[in-house]
Design a protein around this motif. Structure first.
Motif, PDB file in Angstrom:
ATOM      1  N   PRO A 194       0.801  -1.229   0.000  1.00  0.00           N
ATOM      2  CA  PRO A 194       0.000   0.000   0.000  1.00  0.00           C
ATOM      3  C   PRO A 194       0.829   1.271   0.000  1.00  0.00           C
ATOM      4  CG  PRO A 194      -0.012  -1.025   2.172  1.00  0.00           C
ATOM      5  CD  PRO A 194       0.673  -1.988   1.254  1.00  0.00           C
ATOM      6  N   GLU A 195       2.130   1.153   0.247  1.00  0.00           N
ATOM      7  CA  GLU A 195       2.975   2.345   0.246  1.00  0.00           C
ATOM      8  C   GLU A 195       3.482   2.692  -1.146  1.00  0.00           C
ATOM      9  OE1 GLU A 195       5.993   1.629   3.130  1.00  0.00           O
ATOM     10  OE2 GLU A 195       4.612   1.706   4.836  1.00  0.00           O
ATOM     11  N   ASP A 248      -2.637 -10.314   3.721  1.00  0.00           N
ATOM     12  CA  ASP A 248      -2.237  -9.610   4.933  1.00  0.00           C
ATOM     13  C   ASP A 248      -2.658 -10.471   6.120  1.00  0.00           C
ATOM     14  OD1 ASP A 248      -1.606  -7.889   6.956  1.00  0.00           O
ATOM     15  OD2 ASP A 248      -3.047  -6.325   6.400  1.00  0.00           O
ATOM     16  N   PRO A 290       2.786  -3.676   7.248  1.00  0.00           N
ATOM     17  CA  PRO A 290       1.768  -3.212   6.305  1.00  0.00           C
ATOM     18  C   PRO A 290       1.753  -4.047   5.029  1.00  0.00           C
ATOM     19  CG  PRO A 290       3.669  -1.742   6.288  1.00  0.00           C
ATOM     20  CD  PRO A 290       3.885  -2.705   7.418  1.00  0.00           C
ATOM     21  N   TYR A 320      -7.247  -2.785  -3.282  1.00  0.00           N
ATOM     22  CA  TYR A 320      -6.896  -1.844  -2.234  1.00  0.00           C
ATOM     23  C   TYR A 320      -6.465  -2.624  -1.010  1.00  0.00           C
ATOM     24  CZ  TYR A 320     -11.349  -2.857   0.089  1.00  0.00           C
ATOM     25  OH  TYR A 320     -12.387  -3.481   0.734  1.00  0.00           O
ATOM     26  N   ASP A 321      -5.848  -1.923  -0.064  1.00  0.00           N
ATOM     27  CA  ASP A 321      -5.386  -2.541   1.175  1.00  0.00           C
ATOM     28  C   ASP A 321      -6.449  -2.343   2.250  1.00  0.00           C
ATOM     29  OD1 ASP A 321      -3.229  -3.650   2.956  1.00  0.00           O
ATOM     30  OD2 ASP A 321      -3.478  -1.685   3.896  1.00  0.00           O
ATOM     31  N   ALA A 362      -6.425  -2.815   5.440  1.00  0.00           N
ATOM     32  CA  ALA A 362      -6.000  -2.256   6.730  1.00  0.00           C
ATOM     33  C   ALA A 362      -5.877  -0.736   6.685  1.00  0.00           C
ATOM     34  CB  ALA A 362      -4.675  -2.883   7.159  1.00  0.00           C
ATOM     35  N   THR A 363      -5.394  -0.200   5.556  1.00  0.00           N
ATOM     36  CA  THR A 363      -5.172   1.242   5.458  1.00  0.00           C
ATOM     37  C   THR A 363      -6.198   1.949   4.585  1.00  0.00           C
ATOM     38  OG1 THR A 363      -3.707   0.997   3.541  1.00  0.00           O
ATOM     39  CG2 THR A 363      -2.692   0.866   5.731  1.00  0.00           C
ATOM     40  N   LYS A 406      -5.856   2.250   1.498  1.00  0.00           N
ATOM     41  CA  LYS A 406      -5.154   2.809   0.342  1.00  0.00           C
ATOM     42  C   LYS A 406      -5.417   1.954  -0.895  1.00  0.00           C
ATOM     43  CE  LYS A 406      -1.347   4.873   2.977  1.00  0.00           C
ATOM     44  NZ  LYS A 406       0.117   4.879   3.195  1.00  0.00           N
ATOM     45  N   GLY A 412     -11.379   1.760  -2.371  1.00  0.00           N
ATOM     46  CA  GLY A 412     -11.242   1.685  -0.927  1.00  0.00           C
ATOM     47  C   GLY A 412     -12.539   1.427  -0.204  1.00  0.00           C
TER      48      GLY A 412
END
Length: 575
Positions: free
Chosen positions: A375-376, A424, A430, A563-564, A566-567, A569, A573
């Motif tokens: 996600p980064e 995940d 992350p 999308y992730d 947890a975040t 992102k 979303g």
């Protein structure tokens, strides 16, 4: 129901694709499920849809006998899309439904459901048409347009591999069987002796291909009994056939890609199907043959009862880095953010127009995962587990747009095997964790974070562990050996019986169901753990939905998202 086609040119027989309306979403109901695990307690869960306004809340209603429906709770449900009725009647006919509420106005009610009683077996149980049979695959789609997901299974569970050392004659034929969402048997279609009883011979997918709101079944078929004396099928016609999802009757067919140009029976017997929105608006059907050397891919559209070829690609005149790059699975998604889907054929990416985008040249991957794994980073990534012996990069992550290797395993490997895992599962890191292992060395297992750092070298439960969103957090739990367990944590209820066939957000809120095959039954395990938040139904994520479509063919992997969780992102979303 609104049409997915602009009809101005229909009378002239003109095929319409680029002029189609914006990519449609499936018509889904609330997917309400009610479970009574103990007297006086009923757990309810339902879908939040992408079309729901952000301010949507819900009222829960209970009906008992002939009495008027009673609203439960003084306030609407806001934070989640689940509810516990802790004062459920212990006896009598009870049913539940929910209503969305937007700015104080109640919307239409969901379908009513009666509680499933989990006291004996903690799952929904659908008896199969044939007593004692098992099934190998399940296609999940709405066959009749009522907004509920139905099932098309392929039975029995047997699998024969075309490789000379593994092949054996088929003892009988495969049958496709359709069941409504409530378990009612609809139809059976026998694939016949022209289709040998193995995954590679018998790909099928179930999806609404013509935009009429009802799913079709696309399947590889043959004709008659073309078996050689030893039982192999190396001759006779081969077809891509479309079956009506409501009846199982054939409605269209074209020739399957030819056996020609393949050096042997083993290599010619590798077949796949897929679905992609190549124009960003309308579904296209993808037909593939070949994995380990020659590879061919053809795209079709199905409209007004006919199949029309859009384009075809093969590697016949391509550089050798495009040869033998195929996988046991096909992924589709918009990897270059142009609004149109690309096709990942293992280590090769094909653009929406049928032109090659890139190849890693690393060879045949035994597992491939496409999604927002890191996600980064902007965009999507792919995690590969490359089967053949390699000095480096047998496990690697690449940029899905360019194929550039972001990180890779820097040791010699012999045979990276099976479907691995990418999900995940560890909240301390992350993004998605990536797991692979050597077939012949049980002590060689690697779990990495999305940056390539090795987190552990312990076995997670074989070379093909599954995982599912089961509890209230945004990490998946491991599903191995009949157990649902948090990574490095406790085992959760219930115990899973049967062979795991699919993991999918089928019912209720965004958590996933686990579908298993036991003799004579399709079982659906659904969580009863109260949620901590609410998220849009995962089946409305394009990458997730396509992965679920493709799970009816090839060697299954858990579906990924764009999308992730947890975040939040990524391109698609949660809310």
């Amino acid at each position: 129901m609104r049409s997915f086609w602009i009809l101005a040119a229909v009378a002239a027989g003109v095929w319409v694709a680029r002029e189609a309306l914006a990519q449609p979403r499936e018509k889904l109901d609330r997917g309400l499920v009610a479970v009574q695990g103990e007297p006086g307690r009923v757990y309810l869960s339902w879908r939040l849809l992408a079309s729901d306004p952000d301010e949507t809340v819900f009222y829960v209603y209970r009906k008992q006998g002939g009495q008027a429906a009673k609203r439960l709770g003084s306030e609407p449900v806001r934070r989640t899309t689940d509810f516990v009725d802790s004062a459920a009647p212990a006896a009598g006919e009870v049913a539940y439904f929910v209503r969305p509420v937007v700015r104080g106005r109640e919307g239409p009610p969901s379908a009513e459901v009666r509680p499933a009683r989990f006291a004996e077996k903690p799952c929904l149980r659908f008896p199969l048409h044939e007593k004692g049979t098992t099934f190998q695959k399940v296609g999940i789609a709405d066959l009749d347009g009522d907004g509920c997901y139905d099932f098309v299974i392929k039975q029995p569970r047997d699998n024969i591999d075309p490789y000379e050392k593994y092949w054996k004659p088929s003892p009988d034929t495969y049958k496709l069987e359709a069941y409504r969402h409530d378990g009612r048997f609809l139809w059976r279609h026998d694939l016949g002796w022209a289709i040998e009883r193995g995954i590679w011979y018998s790909p099928y997918v179930v999806y609404d291909l013509d935009g009429d709101g009802r799913a079709e079944v696309a399947v590889k078929t043959g004709q008659g009994d073309p078996r050689d004396a030893d039982g192999r099928v190396q001759q006779g016609p081969e077809y891509l056939s479309i079956l009506d999802g409501r009846t199982g009757q054939p409605v269209a067919r074209v020739d399957w890609p030819s056996r020609a140009n393949f050096p042997s029976y083993n290599y010619a017997s590798r077949n796949q199907l897929g679905v992609a929105y190549l124009d960003g608006k309308t579904p296209a059907l993808l037909v593939a043959r070949g994995t380990y050397n020659y590879m061919v891919l053809i795209a079709y559209q199905f409209h007004q009862g006919k199949l029309r070829e859009l384009w075809r690609w093969d590697n016949k005149n391509a550089p050798k880095t495009f040869w033998g790059q195929g996988a046991h699975w096909m992924h589709c998604g918009d990897v270059d953010a142009d609004g149109r889907d690309e096709v990942a054929l293992g280590s090769v990416m094909i653009d929406d127009n049928g032109k090659p985008l890139w190849t890693t040249g690393l060879g045949h991957p035994d597992h491939v995962y496409l999604g927002d794994l890191d996600p980064e980073r902007p965009g999507l990534e792919i995690y590969f587990g490359i089967e053949p012996r390699r000095k480096e990069n047998a496990m690697c992550m690449v940029d899905a747009r360019t194929g550039k290797i972001l990180w890779g395993h820097q040791e010699l490997t012999q045979h990276i095997h099976s479907s691995g895992l990418c999900s995940d599962i560890d909240p301390k890191h992350p993004g998605s964790e990536c797991y692979s292992g050597e077939r012949d060395f049980p002590d060689k297992r690697w779990l990495r974070d999305c940056k390539g750092n090795v987190l552990a070298t312990k076995d997670l439960g074989g070379l093909a562990p599954r995982a599912a969103y089961w509890d209230a957090d945004p990490q998946r739990e491991l599903v191995t050996g009949g157990r649902i367990a948090k990574y490095q944590g406790q085992t959760l209820r219930p115990r899973i019986e049967g062979d795991v066939i699919a993991v999918v957000d089928l019912l209720g809120d965004w958590r996933e169901e686990i579908l298993t095959s036991v003799p004579g039954e399709l079982r659906i395990y659904t969580t009863t753990i109260p949620a901590a938040d609410r998220r849009t139904c995962l089946m409305e994520d394009p990458i997730y939905r396509t992965d679920v479509i493709h799970a009816a063919m090839g060697y299954d992997q858990v579906p990924m998202t764009g999308y992730d969780l947890a975040t939040g992102k990524g391109r698609f979303g949660p809310r």
